[in-house]
Scaffold this motif. Structure first.
Motif: not given
Length: 269
Positions: A168-171, A219-220, A231-234, A254-256
């Motif tokens: 899951i990336i997000y809801l 999260i990117q 997010f990682i999918n853009g 998470y060291n984003y």
């Protein structure tokens, strides 16, 4: 951590012995975390049933004497185990018995105990077996809790679907009330519910606004100035001002990257 324990045996001396061994097990098993047992007991089936109804145990460890009466046919430890499994899905059931082999009965009734402890006059052997069995029960509970935390469950009609939380990336909310859109690494799907509901049920996800529940692992980068998450999918979502403190904590954990997303969006346009 404190674990609820319930002992049902028609021999009060056996109950006291079990309590004494559990007291020693608290010290033996307290390594990375302090182990404590909250112990309740009963000497017959009816008292046990009443206790279980009053306490509503969750993730309990249960020591059940099989022979609570003259036979194992009625109101036995097996019957009690069947009731417990309906009320406590994480129940760790341990049968304490004078019979060396009752596996066929428990297999037929699908009771799934983690062990049988045979009553014996060798107290030292009984103590060692019980401590080892309790250690297994605690391990099982930790494993169950981890697997549950890593599984996102939702209903479609009468069906329950399970998704690995890492997928899951997000809801996010949709224009249709009570309908959410779940963005995953492997696709998208719609489900019924609310952001608050799934936030309460899934501690591995982070509510970043009233309309978005995010997986921190996917999260990117975070832009604290513009209050935006990439997010990682853009995809980009805006987070609430009240979430800035939590976003700072996620940055540390998470060291984003902290690049300015607004500039990135402008360059794309």
């Amino acid at each position: 951590m404190k674990y609820p324990v319930f002992i049902c045996d028609d021999d009060q001396q056996q109950i006291e012995l079990t309590k004494k061994i559990l007291g020693a097990a608290e010290m033996i098993l307290s390594d990375d975390e302090k182990i404590e047992f909250d112990i309740g007991s009963a000497t017959n089936y009816l008292d046990a049933v009443n206790y279980l109804k009053e306490q509503k145990l969750d993730g309990g460890i249960y020591f059940l004497d099989v022979e609570l009466g003259e036979s194992t046919e009625n109101d036995s430890g097996f019957d009690l185990a069947a009731l417990i499994k309906k009320r406590d899905e994480r129940a760790q059931i341990i049968f304490v018995t004078s019979h060396a082999d009752l596996s066929l009965i428990t297999f037929r009734r699908r009771l799934g105990p983690i062990d049988y402890i045979v009553k014996t006059g060798d107290i030292d052997e009984f103590r060692k077996t019980m401590v080892k069995t309790v250690e297994v029960a605690i391990y099982n509970l930790h494993k169950f809790n981890y697997m549950k935390a890593m599984t996102f469950s939702y209903k479609i009609g009468r069906l329950v679907r399970n998704v690995n939380i890492d997928d899951i990336i997000y809801l996010t909310t949709t224009p249709t009330p009570h309908k959410l859109l779940m963005i995953r690494q492997t696709g998208e799907s719609q489900l019924l519910g609310s952001i608050n509901q799934f936030d309460n049920e899934n501690p591995m996800l982070e509510k970043i606004s009233q309309s978005c529940l995010a997986n921190p692992k996917n999260i990117q980068s975070i832009d604290l100035l513009e209050r935006k998450v990439l997010f990682i999918n853009g995809d980009v979502e805006t987070f609430a001002r009240s979430s800035i403190k939590r976003m700072r904590e996620l940055l540390t954990k998470y060291n984003y990257t902290t690049e300015e997303l607004a500039k990135r969006e402008d360059s794309i346009e």
